[in-house]
Structures are given as structure tokens and as C-alpha cells.
Motif scaffolding. Structure first.
Motif, PDB file in Angstrom:
ATOM      1  N   ASP A  36     -70.842 133.389   4.959  1.00  0.00           N
ATOM      2  CA  ASP A  36     -71.403 133.967   6.181  1.00  0.00           C
ATOM      3  C   ASP A  36     -71.292 132.970   7.329  1.00  0.00           C
ATOM      4  O   ASP A  36     -72.271 132.338   7.752  1.00  0.00           O
ATOM      5  CB  ASP A  36     -72.862 134.373   5.947  1.00  0.00           C
ATOM      6  N   ALA A  37     -70.066 132.816   7.826  1.00  0.00           N
ATOM      7  CA  ALA A  37     -69.798 131.908   8.945  1.00  0.00           C
ATOM      8  C   ALA A  37     -68.521 132.359   9.622  1.00  0.00           C
ATOM      9  O   ALA A  37     -67.775 133.183   9.086  1.00  0.00           O
ATOM     10  CB  ALA A  37     -69.662 130.475   8.442  1.00  0.00           C
ATOM     11  N   GLU A  38     -68.260 131.797  10.796  1.00  0.00           N
ATOM     12  CA  GLU A  38     -67.042 132.143  11.512  1.00  0.00           C
ATOM     13  C   GLU A  38     -65.824 131.658  10.724  1.00  0.00           C
ATOM     14  O   GLU A  38     -65.868 130.613  10.079  1.00  0.00           O
ATOM     15  CB  GLU A  38     -67.043 131.525  12.907  1.00  0.00           C
ATOM     16  N   PRO A  39     -64.708 132.393  10.774  1.00  0.00           N
ATOM     17  CA  PRO A  39     -63.507 132.011  10.017  1.00  0.00           C
ATOM     18  C   PRO A  39     -62.994 130.637  10.430  1.00  0.00           C
ATOM     19  O   PRO A  39     -63.201 130.188  11.559  1.00  0.00           O
ATOM     20  CB  PRO A  39     -62.498 133.115  10.373  1.00  0.00           C
ATOM     21  N   ARG A  40     -62.313 130.009   9.508  1.00  0.00           N
ATOM     22  CA  ARG A  40     -61.663 128.733   9.793  1.00  0.00           C
ATOM     23  C   ARG A  40     -60.521 128.508   8.812  1.00  0.00           C
ATOM     24  O   ARG A  40     -60.489 129.119   7.746  1.00  0.00           O
ATOM     25  CB  ARG A  40     -62.658 127.578   9.777  1.00  0.00           C
ATOM     26  N   LEU A  41     -59.626 127.604   9.174  1.00  0.00           N
ATOM     27  CA  LEU A  41     -58.410 127.362   8.412  1.00  0.00           C
ATOM     28  C   LEU A  41     -58.276 125.877   8.104  1.00  0.00           C
ATOM     29  O   LEU A  41     -58.519 125.026   8.962  1.00  0.00           O
ATOM     30  CB  LEU A  41     -57.189 127.821   9.225  1.00  0.00           C
ATOM     31  N   THR A  42     -57.867 125.567   6.872  1.00  0.00           N
ATOM     32  CA  THR A  42     -57.527 124.197   6.502  1.00  0.00           C
ATOM     33  C   THR A  42     -56.223 124.228   5.716  1.00  0.00           C
ATOM     34  O   THR A  42     -56.080 125.004   4.775  1.00  0.00           O
ATOM     35  CB  THR A  42     -58.629 123.542   5.647  1.00  0.00           C
TER      36      THR A  42
END
Length: 494
Positions: free
Chosen positions: A317-323
């Protein structure tokens, strides 16, 4: 964490940024002594301000753990602040039988909890017994006495940290407190008592929940490492997996400490208003009679070459992100130096390529950065992280990111850009080297990781020799689809 490699340049230029080293090079200023028990001492005399920084680094970290003791190095970092037979306790003789009762009760409780059908009444009774024993023990404990002693004697920056590769205990003190430091740290090495074990284990469990299980970045990073590494222990979190922490015992923890937290695995760096001859005598007096201990074994597990892209999606439950991570060599390989330059070109500063392209021009991301991880003793990863700017998606960022990496592999960077990057490296490193603690950290890091602090000396020369062709070659070799691991965090239900 920023690449350690980038902390190490321009050491031959110290006279320009650190007057206390005058015109001499680091090679001439570092004085060293190896004691009979294997302990290594490095000293840099800076006779300006009447203070010194001390780094005591044990070359053991999470990478040296096995399936039987994962998380133990981090837990030991906590426990070794608790004191010794004479520090942190009112009456050690009275404490000893109480510690035995606590260990027996806690171990039985752990055993029952792991049964297939544990009896809740028996567990409740043991939990109550353990709580009572711990309450009695609390009456004997002097909280934070190590820290109190240091504070009373003018210390600042008293702390410790555990990484994949090593554990360091650090402090800065007035110049006339060298013997106090040696007496305290030798006592910690020789006589540490693992008191408040179960209480501190619960603290670590809560730290894990806060920093990983309930944190979007921590959870995504942990998932990235576990996916990128198939067999190498770099895949495991420093703090340990939940069941690892819950099953650590005093006996296993004590055994790990007694084997490895010893002179043969330890490097001490003293930087500041310290006289080398005096330092050797003081350290010999307090540490010299401690048994050498067991050398830390080399990790023989080798991560097999990656043969295709790996992907993992984490719902949270958080904003999307990419690694995105790419396998790469570590020091002293020449390509590791090249990655330091690539890191600066891609993401260090507002004029870097990824920031300018993804954040400013295309406005796809709110932030982007790159770094080396998770350790430096063995081949590691080049990692790039980005957070989308609404309403843009992770997919859009990924496409734009790969375009910039492809550009790095196909278009030679200009000499002007290379000169600018080298200058930035020098400035960054000189800022750190102006502090006694920064230099002490780098000395112990390299002595522990590469076996010789002299790795630092030729760093600037290596960086200066990197060409545009080197950057293209490295990008074309490592920053490719078959070598990458992609970790995406998305909201639940999407």
C-alpha cells in the motif's frame, strides 16, 4: 548507500584539502603495526586539533552467516553495547546464575514454539517465568554504561554499524583519552556479556517490521536482492529473515562472537592527535594478550552467471516504484572503477543524464538515483531506483531508463564530461577526507575488504585513466537485459 569506491579518490591530493597532512602523500603518512595476535593498527598523525577518531572494524558481517545463524552479526552489534563483566552490571557474580536461568527458560520456550502442536498453557507459563526472570535481571543492569563513560570523557559520535562485509565500532575523543578508549574496547572484545538477549531480540524483530515489512523501500530492496542472487549469501538481509531472528539463541550467538570477534579479524584506525609509538604501546598493553581467535573463512559460494532477465513484483500500500540491478565485479577489478564514473554520469547531481532526462525533460519521475550494493567483498550489483511522477507509470520509466543505458553503450561520452566527473569525484572525496573519522573509516574498510589499505593510493590514477571506450565497453557488457533484475512495487489490487 553511495558506492564506497567513490569515497576513495584523490588521496594523493590531500595536501590541497587537508592541511594537517601537509605535502606528504597518504602512503607516507599511514603508519602501521601488526601485533603477535594478528591485530592490525593503522595510525595517521594529524597534530592539529587535540582530538582523534577511532574505528575498530571486525571483518565479519552478514555474508559470513549460515542458515543456522542468519541475522546474528546485526544482533551482536546490539548486544555488544550491553557491557562486560565489569561494565553495565552491578554484580556480575549475582548476575551469572540469573543469566543461565534466563537462557534455559528462553531456549525451552523457543523449542516449544517450534513444535507442530505447541501447548498454549505451557507456553504461557514459560513466558510468564521468563518475564519474571528478566525483571529481576533488570534490577542488576546499568543501562548504557559504555555510552555514559564515553560521554563523561568528552566523546562524540559513539556508534556502530553492521554491513554485509564487516562490523565497525566508532567514536571520537579528546587526545588524552586514548588509554580510556583502549581499555574499554579491549574489555568489550575480551569480556562481552550477552545480557538482555531476548529483550534485544524482540527489539530487532520490531526493527525488522518497521524497516522492511512495513516500509515500501525496504521491502522492495530486500525482494530485489533475494531475486538477483540465487545462491550467494548477499541475497539475505543483514537483519535476517523473520524466522532467523526468532530462532537465534544465546548459545549460537555466543559461539559466533567468540570465534570471529577477535584480534586476527580486527583492524584499528586511529586518526588525529595521536602519537604512533604511544598508540602501539597502549594497544599492545590492552589488546596484546587477547587470543587471536579464528580467521573469518572466505565465502566459496560463487553466484552463477545470470542467463536472462529476472523480475519480481511486490504488492504494498504505497506509491509505485522501480528498482533495476545489474551484476558487476567489485574491487580491485578495473571495471569497478568504471562503474564509479558511470554512476556519476547517470545520477549524481541535477545535470546527470537520468535526472535531466527522466525528471526534468520528460517529467516521468520524481526522483532517480544509482549506487553499488549490497556489499563490496564479493561481486555485487549496480542498482538504479526511480519513483514515477503521477500519472506516469513504472513501465514508462523503465523504457526511458533503458534508452539512456543503451545510449551509454553506443555513444562515447565527451572528454569534457569525463573531466567534469573526475573533478566531482575529487571534491566529494576531499570533503570526506577532511574529517578524521572519514579517513579512519576508509582505512579500516580497505584493510578489511581488500586486505591492504594501499588500494586507496592509486584510485585517482585509475579514475584518470578511464576512457570513453571503457565506459562504452562496460555498459555494453553489464547493462544488458540478460544481466538485469527488475523489482517493481505496485499498489495492492492494481
Amino acid at each position: 548507500m553511495r558506492s564506497i569506491g567513490r569515497l576513495l579518490a584523490a588521496l594523493l591530493l590531500l595536501s590541497a584539502g587537508v592541511p594537517s597532512l601537509q605535502a606528504a602523500t597518504l602512503a607516507q603518512k599511514v603508519q602501521e603495526h601488526t601485533f603477535a595476535n594478528g591485530l592490525k593498527l593503522l595510525v595517521v598523525e594529524r597534530p592539529g586539533a587535540p582530538v582523534f577518531s577511532a574505528y575498530l572494524t571486525v571483518g565479519v558481517g552478514a555474508v559470513h552467516e549460515t542458515s543456522n545463524d542468519r541475522g546474528v552479526a546485526h544482533l551482536l552489534e546490539h548486544l555488544r553495547f550491553k557491557g562486560t563483566e565489569t561494565i553495565g552490571i552491578r554484580d556480575y557474580r549475582q548476575e551469572q546464575p540469573l543469566l543461565k536461568d534466563i537462557e534455559l527458560t528462553g531456549s525451552e520456550l523457543d523449542r516449544l514454539r517450534n513444535e507442530s502442536k505447541p501447548d498454549p498453557r505451557t507456553i504461557a507459563a514459560l513466558e510468564q517465568k521468563l518475564a519474571g526472570l528478566q525483571e529481576r535481571h533488570t534490577q542488576l543492569v546499568i543501562k548504557d554504561e559504555f555510552a555514559q563513560i564515553y560521554a563523561r570523557n568528552g566523546a562524540v559520535g559513539y556508534n556502530a554499524f553492521t554491513s554485509k562485509d564487516l562490523t565497525s565500532y566508532i567514536v571520537s575523543l579528546p587526545a588524552n583519552k586514548l588509554e580510556l578508549w583502549a581499555s574499554l574496547e579491549a574489555d568489550r572484545m575480551r569480556n562481552s556479556v550477552l545480557r538482555e538477549f531476548y529483550t534485544e531480540r524482540d527489539v530487532v524483530m520490531e526493527e525488522r517490521r518497521r524497516s522492511y515489512d512495513s516500509d515500501a523501500d525496504g521491502l522492495l530492496y530486500e525482494s530485489l536482492l533475494a531475486t538477483a542472487f540465487t545462491v550467494h549469501p548477499y541475497r539475505n538481509p543483514i537483519i535476517g529473515w523473520p524466522t532467523d531472528i526468532a530462532n537465534l539463541s544465546p548459545a549460537v550467538t555466543r559461539s559466533f562472537m567468540e570465534r570471529y570477534y577477535s584480534p586476527v579479524n580486527t583492524v584499528i584506525a586511529l586518526v588525529g592527535a595521536v602519537d604512533f609509538a604511544q598508540a602501539v604501546a597502549v594497544v599492545e598493553n590492552y589488546f596484546g594478550s587477547i587470543p587471536p581467535g579464528t580467521p573469518i573463512p572466505n565465502i566459496t559460494t560463487v553466484e552463477p552467471p545470470q542467463r536472462g532477465e529476472k523480475r519480481v513484483t511486490v504488492e504494498f500500500d504505497a506509491e509505485p516504484r522501480l528498482t533495476v540491478a545489474f551484476h558487476k565485479p567489485t574491487l580491485p577489478a578495473r571495471d569497478d572503477y568504471v562503474f564509479d564514473v558511470i554512476d556519476h554520469i547517470l545520477s549524481q547531481g541535477r545535470t546527470s543524464r537520468l535526472y535531466r532526462s527522466l525528471v526534468v525533460e520528460q517529467q516521468l519521475a520524481t526522483s532517480v538515483r544509482s549506487f553499488g550494493a549490497p556489499g563490496y567483498r564479493y561481486p555485487n550489483l549496480f542498482v538504479i531506483k526511480a519513483i514515477p511522477r503521477h500519472p506516469h507509470t513504472v513501465t514508462e520509466i523503465e523504457t526511458a531508463l533503458y534508452a539512456e543505458l543503451q545510449r551509454l553503450a553506443t555513444e562515447p561520452v565527451s572528454e569534457e564530461l569525463l573531466v567534469r566527473v573526475r573533478n566531482r569525484l575529487r571534491v566529494d572525496h576531499l570533503r570526506i577526507l577532511q574529517s578524521n573519522g572519514g579517513l579512519a573509516r576508509m582505512l579500516t574498510f580497505h584493510q578489511s575488504i581488500s586486505g591492504d589499505w594501499r588500494y586507496l593510493i592509486d584510485y585517482e590514477e585509475q579514475i584518470a585513466s578511464i576512457t570513453a571506450e571503457d565506459i562504452q565497453r562496460v555498459a555494453a557488457t553489464y547493462l544488458v537485459p540478460a544481466n538485469r533484475t527488475v523489482a517493481v512495487l505496485q499498489k495492492k489490487g492494481i
